[in-house]
Design an enzyme around this catalytic site. Structure first.
Site, PDB file in Angstrom:
ATOM      1  N   LYS A  54     -23.621  20.373   1.399  1.00  0.00           N
ATOM      2  CA  LYS A  54     -23.144  20.104   0.044  1.00  0.00           C
ATOM      3  C   LYS A  54     -23.700  18.765  -0.444  1.00  0.00           C
ATOM      4  O   LYS A  54     -24.132  18.630  -1.595  1.00  0.00           O
ATOM      5  CB  LYS A  54     -21.610  20.088   0.008  1.00  0.00           C
ATOM      6  CG  LYS A  54     -20.993  21.478   0.190  1.00  0.00           C
ATOM      7  CD  LYS A  54     -19.484  21.446   0.425  1.00  0.00           C
ATOM      8  CE  LYS A  54     -18.943  22.844   0.753  1.00  0.00           C
ATOM      9  NZ  LYS A  54     -17.523  22.876   1.102  1.00  0.00           N
ATOM     10  N   GLN A  98     -12.609  19.020   2.562  1.00  0.00           N
ATOM     11  CA  GLN A  98     -13.126  20.141   3.343  1.00  0.00           C
ATOM     12  C   GLN A  98     -12.018  20.708   4.227  1.00  0.00           C
ATOM     13  O   GLN A  98     -11.304  19.980   4.911  1.00  0.00           O
ATOM     14  CB  GLN A  98     -14.313  19.662   4.207  1.00  0.00           C
ATOM     15  CG  GLN A  98     -15.003  20.759   5.005  1.00  0.00           C
ATOM     16  CD  GLN A  98     -15.688  21.817   4.141  1.00  0.00           C
ATOM     17  OE1 GLN A  98     -16.163  21.538   3.042  1.00  0.00           O
ATOM     18  NE2 GLN A  98     -15.744  23.042   4.634  1.00  0.00           N
ATOM     19  N   ASP A 121     -12.887  22.231  -6.341  1.00  0.00           N
ATOM     20  CA  ASP A 121     -12.706  23.478  -5.588  1.00  0.00           C
ATOM     21  C   ASP A 121     -11.852  24.483  -6.361  1.00  0.00           C
ATOM     22  O   ASP A 121     -11.764  25.648  -5.983  1.00  0.00           O
ATOM     23  CB  ASP A 121     -12.012  23.192  -4.247  1.00  0.00           C
ATOM     24  CG  ASP A 121     -12.987  23.043  -3.091  1.00  0.00           C
ATOM     25  OD1 ASP A 121     -13.966  23.797  -3.051  1.00  0.00           O
ATOM     26  OD2 ASP A 121     -12.741  22.183  -2.223  1.00  0.00           O
TER      27      ASP A 121
HETATM   28  N1  GUN Z   1     -13.714  25.509   3.881  1.00  0.00           N
HETATM   29  C1  GUN Z   1     -14.215  26.769   3.819  1.00  0.00           C
HETATM   30  N2  GUN Z   1     -14.551  27.069   2.552  1.00  0.00           N
HETATM   31  C2  GUN Z   1     -14.246  26.004   1.797  1.00  0.00           C
HETATM   32  C3  GUN Z   1     -14.360  25.715   0.399  1.00  0.00           C
HETATM   33  O1  GUN Z   1     -14.809  26.523  -0.421  1.00  0.00           O
HETATM   34  N3  GUN Z   1     -13.941  24.482   0.023  1.00  0.00           N
HETATM   35  C4  GUN Z   1     -13.434  23.590   0.888  1.00  0.00           C
HETATM   36  N4  GUN Z   1     -13.041  22.418   0.425  1.00  0.00           N
HETATM   37  N5  GUN Z   1     -13.313  23.815   2.178  1.00  0.00           N
HETATM   38  C5  GUN Z   1     -13.719  25.021   2.628  1.00  0.00           C
END
Ligand code: GUN
Length: 287
Positions: A54, A98, A121
């Site tokens: 990311k 995350q 998110d």
């Molecule tokens: N862990 C697995 N998928 C995601 C996501 O889309 N966002 C976040 N913040 N953590 C994750």
């Protein structure tokens, strides 16, 4: 005939390139550089890889990214203090916590603490509510990525029967809500299936579109798919040293008309949509 492969990596690259242009226009107009703050608590190796990817994508798009690494032993209060600092920092536009968080931390409490204006998110109840009402501030990254793949692959979604496998807050539930909205790559008739669904294969066989997000490797087998259906695989499962999706890819390609691979399907789209949300958050900050 074998299914067309929906190349998420290529679609995401195009979107990211277009987004870079938008970011630089925004920076020229405002002198504000969009900034994503990522919070990574604990030492889950897969999470570390996701966050690194990311961040790399942010750099490439001209978005600033900062990483806040916290030890597994971090307390809930410690996390909340950091979230509060990021909420109050005017130079931070998006906050990504995350998941998963360490087991002793209540995920819901931490996620709810992120200010809705920086919730890239789209996990906060205010943003989920706006999305469900069809007036989104942000769209959740993975479902939005799936929708973009349906759009670019020319899949007929309006009036189609879409079956979503999985009812998670991150993918299944918001995916179903987005497919049922009025609008582009939407207007579908939606069925949500989950671990307690009876006669699941009978339902999936009626689907024009299957979105598999149940986290079970190769769960969707060829006999569960109607000939000509479009199959979107959100799963990322580690089996031995291989990454496999929730779809039994080889045999299903013989039945479906189009399918996303794993890796290289939905995964890269999630990241592209996160970048888009970060730009949106930066725009919100200057209005
Ligand atoms: N862990 C697995 N998928 C995601 C996501 O889309 N966002 C976040 N913040 N953590 C994750």
């Amino acid at each position: 005939m074998a299914a067309a492969i929906i190349d998420g990596k290529a679609v995401a690259a195009q979107l990211r390139s277009a987004l870079s242009g938008e970011v630089s226009k925004f920076v020229d107009a405002t002198n504000v550089q969009p900034h994503l703050a990522a919070v990574l608590a604990g030492d889950d190796p897969a999470s570390a890889v996701y966050v690194r990817n990311k961040q790399k994508a942010c750099d490439a798009a001209g978005i600033r990214s900062t990483l806040h690494r916290l030890p597994t032993e971090i307390t809930e209060d410690g996390l909340l203090t950091l979230i509060s600092q990021l909420n109050n920092d005017p130079a931070v536009h998006g906050i990504l916590v995350q998941l998963p968080l360490p087991g002793h931390v209540r995920e819901q409490v931490v996620l709810d603490a992120v200010t809705p204006l920086k919730d890239v998110d789209c996990f906060h109840p205010e943003n989920v509510g706006l999305m469900v009402q069809g007036r989104p501030r942000f769209l959740p990254c993975t479902p939005h990525g799936v929708q973009q793949l349906l759009l670019t692959s020319g899949t007929q979604v309006a009036g189609a029967h879409a079956v979503v496998l999985g009812r998670s807050e991150i993918v299944g539930k918001p995916m179903a809500m987005m497919l049922v909205q009025r609008g582009e790559a939407a207007d579908a008739t939606v069925t949500i299936c989950h671990s307690r669904t009876q006669g699941l294969a009978e339902i999936t066989r009626q689907a024009d579109i299957i979105v598999a997000a149940i986290g079970k490797p190769r769960f969707v087998t060829a006999d569960m798919v109607k000939p000509g259906a479009v199959v979107i695989d959100v799963g990322i499962n580690r089996v031995g040293d291989k990454l496999v999706g929730d779809v039994d890819y080889g045999p299903v390609t013989e039945v479906a008309s189009a399918i996303t691979p794993v890796p290289g399907g939905v995964g890269p789209m999630t990241i592209a949509m996160l970048l888009q949300n970060t730009l949106t958050a930066a725009k919100i900050s200057v209005t």
